[in-house]
Design an enzyme around this catalytic site. Structure first.
Site, PDB file in Angstrom:
ATOM      1  N   SER A 253       0.846  -1.181   0.000  1.00 30.78           N
ATOM      2  CA  SER A 253       0.000   0.000   0.000  1.00 30.78           C
ATOM      3  C   SER A 253       0.883   1.233   0.000  1.00 30.78           C
ATOM      4  CB  SER A 253      -0.888   0.011   1.235  1.00 30.78           C
ATOM      5  OG  SER A 253      -0.107   0.359   2.361  1.00 30.78           O
ATOM      6  N   LYS A 254       0.241   2.385   0.014  1.00 30.19           N
ATOM      7  CA  LYS A 254       0.997   3.650  -0.064  1.00 30.19           C
ATOM      8  C   LYS A 254       2.033   3.764   1.054  1.00 30.19           C
ATOM      9  CE  LYS A 254      -1.827   6.497  -2.911  1.00 30.19           C
ATOM     10  NZ  LYS A 254      -3.238   6.134  -2.928  1.00 30.19           N
TER      11      LYS A 254
END
Ligand code: GLU
Length: 484
Positions: A253-254
């Site tokens: 994820s980010k």
């Protein structure tokens, strides 16, 4: 050309992320390996989230990575249109067929009713699903609902008590019980199809033989198998490729850094390096060699060698691969590639005043330190920034005999100033002053760069040229004199 046909079918609801790029890549590699074809189809039926800008960005990302498709958006072909929103009437026809055969039915349930049913099932500890309330509405009841202005959805009637089996090329045999799946919507009340319906119709009409996609779609597969069965369609082979995890083994994820391909392009990762790196996420060639060109990868690729276990996004490995690719680049090519990064930096003006020869010398001098192209700005800082002496360099400069060495170096500075000339000049200074190499090189480096470490010294001096180098020596001498 074989009859093998695969597709990449992104939903344009965001930029192309690493996972999507890897799915596209595996489809491409499989197609090239089997001399088959790759179709690009845009699954844009989620009107709220789909955007043309994203579609464009996805296409650019694929092109940047070096993925080519034979059919689909931008390439044309006999099975278009290739955007699902332009194929709505096709899906509606098939939904009609299922209504007529009694395998689908209109559902008039409101959001509230569905939510109530959900909550009841959850509170009983049951899997929330649609229990088929509208299955048995009489024609008269339907008429009433329609006259009330309720726009129905169309639901697929899930066969009771059946086991659906898929022999997934990557995951092996996986089976699903139909009873855990409620009747699902195939056409929304606005007439648009749902993903699970449209994907089947398209894969069949477009002649797809192998569906290679992310593992997260495995749970959708039984619904799709039901549609294949209901419409008497021949199933393709399925290959669900594993998740991509961050280095902490959590879903990527980010938090783990850049997730979209465009971000990697912007940081200056090379497309061929990214291609190489992504191909190794879940797949491995037979030998030990990790650095492979796109044709080598395509030549060696097979779904049998795709791993079931999650792939880990290893940034160090990507950096290593990228660095190797940068090292292999032709100097002129590299010099062109880093130019946009420099144009965007505080050094743009100084760079534009350099001769091509000096510019290329500068790139050659720092290239081994580049992990990605954007590192260029950091690496050339020593050339353009004003000198800031580190405390260690001040100590070196105050050593015995340093001022004499610097003066001698400055006095007879040659007019020709290639790195080789500078090297010869440094040797001459050693001879003249009788100082040992390290007592010349180190003070000289500290004097002109303010730093203990750095790129090849004769090259650095050659890049600056006589005037700038002598200015720098002057600054150092003044500092030494002040200190004494
Ligand atoms: N549109 C789907 C997605 O972007 C593709 C699913 C599929 O490949 O079947 O996840």
């Amino acid at each position: 050309m074989s009859n093998i046909k695969v597709r990449f079918a992104p939903s344009p609801t965001g930029p192309l992320h690493i996972g999507g790029a890897r799915s596209a890549l595996f489809n491409y590699l499989f197609a090239v390996n089997k001399q088959g074809q790759l179709v690009l189809r845009i699954e844009d039926t989620d009107l709220d989230r789909s955007k043309r800008e994203y579609e464009q960005e996805i296409i650019e990302s694929l092109q940047w990575l070096g993925i080519k498709w034979n059919e689909g958006l931008g390439a044309g072909g006999p099975n278009g249109p290739y955007r699902q929103t332009e194929r709505v009437s096709i899906y509606q026809e098939y939904a009609q067929t299922l209504l007529e055969s009694g395998q689908a039915y209109y559902c008039f349930c409101t959001e509230e009713e569905l939510e109530q049913e959900r909550q009841e099932l959850i509170s009983r500890g049951d899997t929330p699903r649609y229990l088929g309330k509208c299955r048995f509405l009489s024609d008269a009841e339907k008429e009433v609902k329609i006259s009330q202005g309720i726009k129905p959805t169309i639901r697929f009637q899930v066969p009771a008590n059946k086991i659906y089996i898929v022999d997934d090329v990557v995951r092996g045999r996986v089976s699903f019980e139909s009873d855990s799946i409620g009747d699902f919507i195939i056409q929304k009340s606005d007439g648009l199809p749902t993903y699970n319906f449209a994907v089947v119709i398209d894969d069949v009409l477009m002649g797809i033989t192998h569906v290679i996609r992310a593992e997260e779609h495995l749970s959708n597969t039984p619904r799709q198998l039901m549609i294949y069965e209901a419409l008497n369609f021949k199933r393709p082979a399925f290959a669900h490729i594993s998740l991509i995890l961050g280095s902490d083994r959590q879903k990527m994820s980010k938090r783990h850094g850049a997730t979209s391909l465009i971000q990697y392009r912007e940081m200056g990762y090379l497309p061929a390096a990214m291609f190489n790196f992504l191909s190794l996420m879940g797949w491995a060639p037979e030998g030990e060699e990790q650095l492979l060109s796109p044709p080598e990868i395509a030549g060696a690729f097979s779904l049998e060698r795709v791993s079931k276990s999650p792939a880990v996004f290893d940034m160090d490995k990507l950096n290593w691969i990228n660095q190797q690719y940068i090292k292999k680049l032709d100097l002129k090519e590299l010099a062109n590639m880093v130019k946009p990064f420099l144009d965007d930096s505080p050094y743009a003006g100084s760079v534009s005043r350099m001769s091509q020869e000096k510019y290329e010398l500068m790139i050659a001098t720092v290239r081994d330190h580049l992990v990605c192209l954007s590192d260029i700005t950091r690496e050339v800082a020593v050339i353009f920034d004003n000198i800031a002496y580190e405390s260690e360099t001040v100590q070196v400069l105050q050593g015995e005999g340093v001022a004499g060495v610097l003066q001698t170096f400055a006095e007879e500075f040659p007019d020709v100033e290639t790195p080789e000339d500078i090297k010869q000049h440094i040797k001459a200074v050693m001879k003249k002053t009788g100082a040992k190499p390290k007592n010349v090189f180190m003070p000289l480096r500290c004097a002109v760069s303010g730093k203990i470490h750095g790129p090849d010294l004769p090259s650095l001096i050659s890049i600056w040229g006589k005037e700038e180098t002598l200015n720098r020596i002057d600054v150092a001498l003044q500092m030494i004199n002040k200190g004494n």
